[in-house]
Design an enzyme around this catalytic site. Structure first.
Site, mmCIF file in Angstrom:
data_model
loop_
_atom_site.group_PDB
_atom_site.id
_atom_site.type_symbol
_atom_site.label_atom_id
_atom_site.label_comp_id
_atom_site.label_asym_id
_atom_site.label_seq_id
_atom_site.Cartn_x
_atom_site.Cartn_y
_atom_site.Cartn_z
ATOM 1 N N GLU A 103 0.784 -1.226 0.000
ATOM 2 C CA GLU A 103 0.000 0.000 0.000
ATOM 3 C C GLU A 103 0.822 1.287 0.000
ATOM 4 O O GLU A 103 0.949 1.979 1.017
ATOM 5 C CB GLU A 103 -0.958 0.010 1.202
ATOM 6 C CG GLU A 103 -1.871 -1.209 1.223
ATOM 7 C CD GLU A 103 -2.950 -1.152 2.305
ATOM 8 O OE1 GLU A 103 -2.841 -0.315 3.200
ATOM 9 O OE2 GLU A 103 -3.895 -1.940 2.226
ATOM 10 N N GLU A 134 -6.175 -8.043 -0.051
ATOM 11 C CA GLU A 134 -6.775 -7.811 1.273
ATOM 12 C C GLU A 134 -8.225 -7.417 1.086
ATOM 13 O O GLU A 134 -8.544 -6.570 0.240
ATOM 14 C CB GLU A 134 -6.106 -6.652 2.037
ATOM 15 C CG GLU A 134 -4.792 -6.990 2.667
ATOM 16 C CD GLU A 134 -4.198 -5.820 3.458
ATOM 17 O OE1 GLU A 134 -4.943 -4.981 3.998
ATOM 18 O OE2 GLU A 134 -2.951 -5.765 3.514
#
Ligand code: FCB
Length: 436
Positions: A167, A351
């Site tokens: 991320e 995720e």
């Protein structure tokens, strides 16, 4: 659950994800200090000033945790390696105990028939590197490439897949502009540099792994769908800018070797000199793209300096995090990412999951997962090459600035006794994965 394994393509992979600082117990086993330790020790940054010193004590209990993954029937485990556990000073001397841990973890997975999917950096920057400017310092790309060689030199031969960085938006914007995560800065120049350097570090790490002869290397982005909060042209532009900053900047760097114009309007003056020259490294080919997806945001214009936008409360049902539940945005992202950025490249949802205060009978989580799996199927039906789905997370864990209060696990953790108790969602996934 409504879904079962046979609803998905035959070689579709199901996995579960965690990260090092959130579960291992970072004060143990010779790991060095990280910027999360000092961020958490600074009053006001983290709920109850909690840190990852002990977390789930996964370092000492990993065999039990791997058994839980195996018993649920997952094909893959997405874990991360802590830079400071392997190189306590960030560079130089290696902590053999740290390398040995990841070696045993890898073998423990393979012995149980689970594919190891590693992320090299999930946010715990060694403090000595933070002292040198951390992600603001261009040299971090080289330090990270060196760390890549050390850790992958030991376990790279047994990885199913690897992504350098989890991320990039969180590593840069959330941590250097919003100040919500370590190092807790609020500075546009620091942000612009961190955004660029995190992608450069990604590219250098990919190069290092190619040099080691590794394959199945990817990149993991967190995406958040931005909707204008009202129908004014100003809010539409604000939502497009949020999308640019959050999503398109990082996807654009890696897959188009360019940054979006609306983001450059604000950030170009703060980027390092000759940043365009780095795109050859940043855009080095990868083998797959990982998307982490949780929620969407309503965005409107506000009279403040660039980016002149703010988030507005939306009407959809919310999780324990206060995040709106919007599975359709997952379909839209999967379709848009394939059409505009990745083409035929395999996509993984790396995720997805929700925080819930329900510690045993977490039917809300079962519904959330079902809804998002339906959204994923919608994208599969439209021809998006999605190869797998990972639930965040195996265990309740250290949810960063929100401490131990927000629970994302399929397995409940009692943080006093560290006892693990599978929740209803764990049992539901287990039967879904077993049924054909
Ligand atoms: C993601 C992070 C992960 C966890 C979840 C809830 O952004 O990768 O560590 O905090 O959100």
């Amino acid at each position: 659950m409504k879904h079962k394994r046979s609803d998905f393509p035959q070689d579709f992979l199901f996995g579960v994800a965690t990260s090092a600082y959130q579960i291992e117990g970072h004060a143990q086993g010779g790991a060095g200090k990280t910027h999360w330790d000092s961020f958490a020790a600074t009053p006001g940054n983290v709920v109850n000033a909690e840190n990852g010193d002990l977390a789930c004590d996964h370092l000492n209990r990993f065999e039990q945790d791997l058994d839980l993954i195996q018993e649920a029937g997952f094909d893959c485990y997405r874990f991360s390696t802590s830079w400071a556990r392997v190189l306590p000073e960030g560079r130089g001397a290696v902590n053999q105990a740290g390398l040995d841990f990841y070696d045993r973890l890898t073998d423990g997975l393979l012995e149980r028939g689970i594919r190891p999917c590693a992320t090299l950096y999930h946010w715990e920057l060694p403090s000595p590197l933070a002292d040198l400017g951390g992600w603001r310092n261009r040299d971090i790309a080289g330090w990270f490439a060196d760390f890549t060689e050390v850790i992958m030199g030991r376990i790279g031969d047994r990885m199913f897949s690897v992504a350098p960085i989890n991320e990039p938006w969180c590593v840069s914007w959330l941590s250097h502009f919003d100040g919500h995560h370590a190092p807790g800065l609020r500075d546009i120049r620091a942000t612009a540099r961190a955004m660029h350097h995190v992608l450069l570090a990604h590219g250098r790490s990919i190069e290092a792994m190619r040099g080691l002869g590794m394959s199945n290397l990817g990149a993991v982005f967190n995406l958040e769908w931005a909707e204008p909060a009202d129908d004014s042209a100003q809010s539409e532009n604000a939502a497009a800018l949020y999308d640019g900053i959050y999503n398109r900047f990082f996807l654009g760097g890696v897959f188009k070797k360019s940054y979006p114009e609306n983001v450059l309007d604000g950030l170009a003056p703060h980027l390092p000199a000759d940043w365009e020259d780095d795109f050859e490294t940043i855009g080095a080919p990868v083998d797959w793209c990982g998307l982490n997806y949780y929620t969407r945001k309503l965005i409107s214009h506000t009279d403040a300096p660039w980016p002149s936008l703010k988030e507005v409360q939306g009407p959809l049902p919310k999780t324990q995090m206060g995040w709106e539940i919007d599975p359709d945005a997952l379909s839209r992202f999967l379709i848009r990412t394939a059409r505009e950025y990745t083409g035929e490249l395999p996509i993984f949802v790396t995720e997805n999951g929700m925080a819930s205060s329900e510690r045993q009978q977490d039917n809300d989580r079962i519904d959330y997962l079902d809804l998002h799996l339906s959204a994923l199927q919608e994208a599969l039906n439209q021809g998006v090459p999605i190869n797998g789905y990972f639930v965040w997370s195996l265990l309740d864990n250290y949810e960063w600035a929100l401490g131990y209060e927000k629970r994302f696990g399929l397995v409940d953790v009692d943080f006093k006794t560290l006892k693990r108790t599978p929740k209803a969602s764990y049992h539901a996934i287990k039967s879904a994965l077993a049924s054909i």
